[in-house]
Design a protein around this motif. Structure first.
Motif, PDB file in Angstrom:
ATOM      1  N   GLU A  63       7.794  13.825 -33.568  1.00 30.74           N
ATOM      2  CA  GLU A  63       8.459  15.114 -33.485  1.00 30.74           C
ATOM      3  C   GLU A  63       9.857  14.955 -32.905  1.00 30.74           C
ATOM      4  OE1 GLU A  63       4.548  17.996 -32.864  1.00 30.74           O
ATOM      5  OE2 GLU A  63       6.077  17.868 -31.317  1.00 30.74           O
ATOM      6  N   ARG A  64      10.701  15.930 -33.204  1.00 32.84           N
ATOM      7  CA  ARG A  64      12.031  15.928 -32.629  1.00 32.84           C
ATOM      8  C   ARG A  64      11.918  16.107 -31.113  1.00 32.84           C
ATOM      9  NH1 ARG A  64      16.506  19.631 -35.461  1.00 32.84           N
ATOM     10  NH2 ARG A  64      15.667  18.407 -37.189  1.00 32.84           N
ATOM     11  N   GLU A  65      12.728  15.336 -30.378  1.00 36.79           N
ATOM     12  CA  GLU A  65      12.666  15.413 -28.923  1.00 36.79           C
ATOM     13  C   GLU A  65      14.049  15.606 -28.325  1.00 36.79           C
ATOM     14  OE1 GLU A  65      11.256  11.858 -27.029  1.00 36.79           O
ATOM     15  OE2 GLU A  65      12.759  10.571 -27.947  1.00 36.79           O
ATOM     16  N   PHE A  66      14.055  16.244 -27.171  1.00 30.62           N
ATOM     17  CA  PHE A  66      15.287  16.473 -26.419  1.00 30.62           C
ATOM     18  C   PHE A  66      15.803  15.160 -25.852  1.00 30.62           C
ATOM     19  CE2 PHE A  66      18.265  18.456 -23.659  1.00 30.62           C
ATOM     20  CZ  PHE A  66      18.164  17.815 -22.437  1.00 30.62           C
ATOM     21  N   VAL A  67      17.131  14.974 -25.919  1.00 34.11           N
ATOM     22  CA  VAL A  67      17.756  13.786 -25.345  1.00 34.11           C
ATOM     23  C   VAL A  67      18.649  14.162 -24.166  1.00 34.11           C
ATOM     24  CG1 VAL A  67      19.345  11.870 -25.775  1.00 34.11           C
ATOM     25  CG2 VAL A  67      17.679  12.539 -27.529  1.00 34.11           C
ATOM     26  N   ALA A  68      19.578  15.092 -24.420  1.00 35.86           N
ATOM     27  CA  ALA A  68      20.538  15.449 -23.373  1.00 35.86           C
ATOM     28  C   ALA A  68      21.168  16.787 -23.706  1.00 35.86           C
ATOM     29  CB  ALA A  68      21.626  14.385 -23.245  1.00 35.86           C
ATOM     30  N   ALA A  69      21.695  17.444 -22.674  1.00 30.40           N
ATOM     31  CA  ALA A  69      22.394  18.710 -22.870  1.00 30.40           C
ATOM     32  C   ALA A  69      23.527  18.820 -21.860  1.00 30.40           C
ATOM     33  CB  ALA A  69      21.438  19.888 -22.730  1.00 30.40           C
ATOM     34  N   VAL A  70      24.496  19.649 -22.202  1.00 30.18           N
ATOM     35  CA  VAL A  70      25.639  19.862 -21.319  1.00 30.18           C
ATOM     36  C   VAL A  70      25.971  21.347 -21.292  1.00 30.18           C
ATOM     37  CG1 VAL A  70      27.291  19.379 -23.188  1.00 30.18           C
ATOM     38  CG2 VAL A  70      28.002  19.098 -20.804  1.00 30.18           C
ATOM     39  N   SER A  71      26.352  21.819 -20.119  1.00 29.95           N
ATOM     40  CA  SER A  71      26.682  23.229 -19.959  1.00 29.95           C
ATOM     41  C   SER A  71      27.991  23.565 -20.669  1.00 29.95           C
ATOM     42  CB  SER A  71      26.795  23.557 -18.468  1.00 29.95           C
ATOM     43  OG  SER A  71      27.864  22.818 -17.878  1.00 29.95           O
ATOM     44  N   THR A  72      28.312  24.842 -20.722  1.00 27.42           N
ATOM     45  CA  THR A  72      29.506  25.283 -21.441  1.00 27.42           C
ATOM     46  C   THR A  72      30.783  24.666 -20.881  1.00 27.42           C
ATOM     47  OG1 THR A  72      29.562  27.245 -20.037  1.00 27.42           O
ATOM     48  CG2 THR A  72      28.483  27.470 -22.188  1.00 27.42           C
ATOM     49  N   SER A  73      30.850  24.502 -19.581  1.00 28.68           N
ATOM     50  CA  SER A  73      32.055  23.941 -18.965  1.00 28.68           C
ATOM     51  C   SER A  73      32.058  22.413 -18.954  1.00 28.68           C
ATOM     52  CB  SER A  73      32.180  24.421 -17.521  1.00 28.68           C
ATOM     53  OG  SER A  73      31.124  23.870 -16.744  1.00 28.68           O
ATOM     54  N   GLY A  74      30.889  21.844 -19.183  1.00 29.61           N
ATOM     55  CA  GLY A  74      30.754  20.386 -19.090  1.00 29.61           C
ATOM     56  C   GLY A  74      30.400  19.912 -17.697  1.00 29.61           C
ATOM     57  N   GLY A  75      30.296  20.831 -16.767  1.00 32.97           N
ATOM     58  CA  GLY A  75      30.067  20.455 -15.385  1.00 32.97           C
ATOM     59  C   GLY A  75      28.638  20.108 -15.037  1.00 32.97           C
ATOM     60  N   THR A  76      27.701  20.528 -15.872  1.00 33.76           N
ATOM     61  CA  THR A  76      26.285  20.254 -15.614  1.00 33.76           C
ATOM     62  C   THR A  76      25.674  19.574 -16.825  1.00 33.76           C
ATOM     63  OG1 THR A  76      26.149  22.223 -14.214  1.00 33.76           O
ATOM     64  CG2 THR A  76      24.083  21.252 -14.953  1.00 33.76           C
ATOM     65  N   THR A  77      24.931  18.519 -16.574  1.00 30.73           N
ATOM     66  CA  THR A  77      24.288  17.774 -17.656  1.00 30.73           C
ATOM     67  C   THR A  77      22.795  17.606 -17.369  1.00 30.73           C
ATOM     68  OG1 THR A  77      24.882  15.685 -16.582  1.00 30.73           O
ATOM     69  CG2 THR A  77      26.379  16.509 -18.290  1.00 30.73           C
ATOM     70  N   TYR A  78      22.050  17.413 -18.428  1.00 28.76           N
ATOM     71  CA  TYR A  78      20.594  17.253 -18.336  1.00 28.76           C
ATOM     72  C   TYR A  78      20.196  16.098 -19.253  1.00 28.76           C
ATOM     73  CZ  TYR A  78      21.353  22.130 -16.992  1.00 28.76           C
ATOM     74  OH  TYR A  78      21.825  23.279 -16.402  1.00 28.76           O
ATOM     75  N   TYR A  79      19.209  15.339 -18.819  1.00 32.11           N
ATOM     76  CA  TYR A  79      18.761  14.189 -19.609  1.00 32.11           C
ATOM     77  C   TYR A  79      17.251  14.090 -19.610  1.00 32.11           C
ATOM     78  CZ  TYR A  79      23.623  12.730 -19.108  1.00 32.11           C
ATOM     79  OH  TYR A  79      24.987  12.680 -19.143  1.00 32.11           O
ATOM     80  N   SER A  80      16.726  13.563 -20.696  1.00 29.50           N
ATOM     81  CA  SER A  80      15.313  13.220 -20.695  1.00 29.50           C
ATOM     82  C   SER A  80      15.128  11.976 -19.830  1.00 29.50           C
ATOM     83  CB  SER A  80      14.826  12.949 -22.118  1.00 29.50           C
ATOM     84  OG  SER A  80      15.425  11.776 -22.631  1.00 29.50           O
ATOM     85  N   ASP A  81      13.937  11.805 -19.335  1.00 26.96           N
ATOM     86  CA  ASP A  81      13.667  10.651 -18.476  1.00 26.96           C
ATOM     87  C   ASP A  81      13.874   9.342 -19.226  1.00 26.96           C
ATOM     88  OD1 ASP A  81      10.904  12.188 -16.642  1.00 26.96           O
ATOM     89  OD2 ASP A  81      13.079  12.269 -16.341  1.00 26.96           O
ATOM     90  N   SER A  82      13.638   9.355 -20.524  1.00 29.08           N
ATOM     91  CA  SER A  82      13.717   8.117 -21.292  1.00 29.08           C
ATOM     92  C   SER A  82      15.140   7.594 -21.463  1.00 29.08           C
ATOM     93  CB  SER A  82      13.078   8.311 -22.673  1.00 29.08           C
ATOM     94  OG  SER A  82      13.755   9.318 -23.394  1.00 29.08           O
ATOM     95  N   VAL A  83      16.140   8.446 -21.279  1.00 28.62           N
ATOM     96  CA  VAL A  83      17.529   7.998 -21.465  1.00 28.62           C
ATOM     97  C   VAL A  83      18.357   8.107 -20.193  1.00 28.62           C
ATOM     98  CG1 VAL A  83      17.393   8.755 -23.869  1.00 28.62           C
ATOM     99  CG2 VAL A  83      18.525  10.223 -22.174  1.00 28.62           C
ATOM    100  N   LYS A  84      17.810   8.701 -19.153  1.00 24.69           N
ATOM    101  CA  LYS A  84      18.564   8.894 -17.908  1.00 24.69           C
ATOM    102  C   LYS A  84      19.048   7.554 -17.376  1.00 24.69           C
ATOM    103  CE  LYS A  84      16.854  12.178 -15.624  1.00 24.69           C
ATOM    104  NZ  LYS A  84      15.953  13.007 -14.783  1.00 24.69           N
ATOM    105  N   GLY A  85      20.321   7.500 -17.034  1.00 25.64           N
ATOM    106  CA  GLY A  85      20.912   6.273 -16.529  1.00 25.64           C
ATOM    107  C   GLY A  85      21.491   5.379 -17.603  1.00 25.64           C
ATOM    108  N   ARG A  86      21.173   5.655 -18.858  1.00 25.34           N
ATOM    109  CA  ARG A  86      21.699   4.852 -19.977  1.00 25.34           C
ATOM    110  C   ARG A  86      22.621   5.654 -20.876  1.00 25.34           C
ATOM    111  NH1 ARG A  86      18.342   3.015 -23.767  1.00 25.34           N
ATOM    112  NH2 ARG A  86      16.806   4.700 -23.519  1.00 25.34           N
ATOM    113  N   PHE A  87      22.344   6.932 -21.053  1.00 22.74           N
ATOM    114  CA  PHE A  87      23.130   7.790 -21.935  1.00 22.74           C
ATOM    115  C   PHE A  87      23.957   8.758 -21.095  1.00 22.74           C
ATOM    116  CE2 PHE A  87      20.133   7.793 -25.905  1.00 22.74           C
ATOM    117  CZ  PHE A  87      20.116   6.408 -25.875  1.00 22.74           C
TER     118      PHE A  87
END
Length: 120
Positions: free
Chosen positions: A44-68
């Protein structure tokens, strides 16, 4: 309306890097939360990363955190995904998505995807 076009995918050896780009059209790019998702064959399609409208806040899946790293340039209407230390399990079609700022979080606009293949 937002149209999204991804680029930058390709074939890379394990441990290598790629940078994906997603170019957006439309006047209200800066109003949208931007995300990257991926879908591997048979999964299935999975979440990788997201960024807020300003770019100031980012979110990552555990599988890519620290690499992406996700980032955006609102003036150029582009969102990036810098992928380092790539692993064969990162192989997938990567999709860019845009969503309005609201709860629940949804992504209303999607690109066509770009293939990333990581060889071992």
């Amino acid at each position: 309306q937002v149209q999204l076009v991804e680029s930058g995918g390709g074939l890379v050896q394990a441990g290598g890097s790629l940078r994906l780009s997603c170019a957006a059209s439309g006047r209200t790019f800066s109003n949208y939360r931007m995300g990257w998702f991926r879908q591997a064959p048979g999964k299935e399609r999975e979440f990788v990363a997201a960024v807020s409208t300003s770019g100031g806040t980012t979110y990552y899946s555990d599988s890519v955190k620290g690499r992406f790293t996700i980032s955006r340039d609102n003036a150029e209407k582009v969102v990036y995904l810098q992928m380092n230390s790539l692993k064969p399990e990162d192989t997938a079609v990567y999709y860019c998505a845009a969503g309005p700022v609201r709860i629940p979080i949804t992504y209303d606009y999607w690109g066509q995807g770009t293939q990333v293949t990581v060889s071992s």
